[in-house]
Enzyme design. Structure first.
Site, PDB file in Angstrom:
ATOM      1  CE  LYS A  11      -1.607   0.543  -1.656  1.00 15.92           C
ATOM      2  NZ  LYS A  11      -1.748   1.908  -2.004  1.00 15.92           N
ATOM      3  CE1 TYR A  51       3.001   2.533  -0.292  1.00 14.62           C
ATOM      4  CE2 TYR A  51       2.416   1.807   1.941  1.00 14.62           C
ATOM      5  CZ  TYR A  51       2.358   1.743   0.513  1.00 14.62           C
ATOM      6  OH  TYR A  51       1.430   0.989  -0.169  1.00 14.62           O
ATOM      7  CG  PHE A  59       0.851  11.451   0.178  1.00 14.88           C
ATOM      8  CD1 PHE A  59       1.351   9.897  -0.056  1.00 14.88           C
ATOM      9  CD2 PHE A  59       1.432  12.145  -1.079  1.00 14.88           C
ATOM     10  CE1 PHE A  59       2.280   9.382  -0.734  1.00 14.88           C
ATOM     11  CE2 PHE A  59       2.456  11.789  -1.787  1.00 14.88           C
ATOM     12  CZ  PHE A  59       2.937  10.433  -1.697  1.00 14.88           C
ATOM     13  NE  ARG A  87       3.704  -0.210 -10.866  1.00 18.08           N
ATOM     14  CZ  ARG A  87       3.602   0.485  -9.884  1.00 18.08           C
ATOM     15  NH1 ARG A  87       3.239   0.144  -8.797  1.00 18.08           N
ATOM     16  NH2 ARG A  87       3.395   2.012  -9.916  1.00 18.08           N
ATOM     17  CB  THR A  93      -1.457   5.986  -8.165  1.00 21.73           C
ATOM     18  OG1 THR A  93      -0.164   5.275  -8.243  1.00 21.73           O
ATOM     19  CG2 THR A  93      -1.627   6.087  -6.597  1.00 21.73           C
ATOM     20  NE  ARG A 104      -3.271   1.191  -7.642  1.00 25.03           N
ATOM     21  CZ  ARG A 104      -2.224   1.219  -7.421  1.00 25.03           C
ATOM     22  NH1 ARG A 104      -1.473   1.891  -8.395  1.00 25.03           N
ATOM     23  NH2 ARG A 104      -1.471   1.064  -6.333  1.00 25.03           N
ATOM     24  CG  HIS A 117       2.394  -1.439  -2.678  1.00 22.03           C
ATOM     25  ND1 HIS A 117       2.993  -0.009  -2.908  1.00 22.03           N
ATOM     26  CD2 HIS A 117       3.574  -2.440  -2.649  1.00 22.03           C
ATOM     27  CE1 HIS A 117       4.273  -0.216  -2.803  1.00 22.03           C
ATOM     28  NE2 HIS A 117       4.680  -1.608  -2.772  1.00 22.03           N
ATOM     29  CD  GLU A 128       7.889  -2.189  -2.383  1.00 23.14           C
ATOM     30  OE1 GLU A 128       7.135  -2.969  -3.040  1.00 23.14           O
ATOM     31  OE2 GLU A 128       7.783  -0.994  -2.662  1.00 23.14           O
TER      32      GLU A 128
END
Length: 138
Positions: A11, A51, A59, A87, A93, A104, A117, A128
């Site tokens: 991102k 998304y 959000f 993942r 998240t 993260r 993401h 995607e």
């Protein structure tokens, strides 16, 4: 072994902070293969499609504005059970709940600026990937 492909996107905060090489290195060190990679400035239309599942949530606007605020790095990554492997590698998240050692957990600054993401299923990965890559790219 079941080879799979998934979609991963660094991102705008990850790009801006110079984390591209570090993140890619983690995937490669894990034995995953980068099949295709590109840096793009995402359009609002593509962001809304990416998304789509969050449309109507509080959000959604913030998320779309954020991912269109600067360049992103899109990747197709291949490996054994790659969706689940990635993942686990990226973590929760919410960086407060992402363990140290996850992407993260190590780099995300907030729940909204969480660096990366990744598709959470094979079906979503297919959808995607098609938003950013032509079949000839793969």
């Amino acid at each position: 072994m079941v080879m799979q492909r998934t979609f991963v996107m660094i991102k705008p905060d990850g790009v801006k902070r110079g984390l591209i090489g570090e993140i890619i290195s983690r995937f490669e060190k894990r034995g995953l293969k980068i099949v295709s990679l590109k840096m793009v400035k995402m359009s609002r239309d593509i962001a809304e499609k990416l998304y789509d599942e969050h449309k109507g949530k509080s959000f959604f606007e913030e998320l779309v504005n954020y991912v269109t605020s600067g360049p992103v790095v899109c990747m197709v990554i291949e490996g054994d059970d790659v969706v689940q492997v990635i993942r686990r590698m990226i973590g929760n998240t919410d960086p407060k709940e992402a363990p140290p050692g996850t992407i993260r957990g190590d780099y995300a600054l907030s729940k909204s600026e969480n660096v990366i993401h990744a598709s959470d299923s094979i079906e979503k990965a297919q959808r995607e990937m098609s938003l950013f890559f032509d079949k000839s790219d793969l």
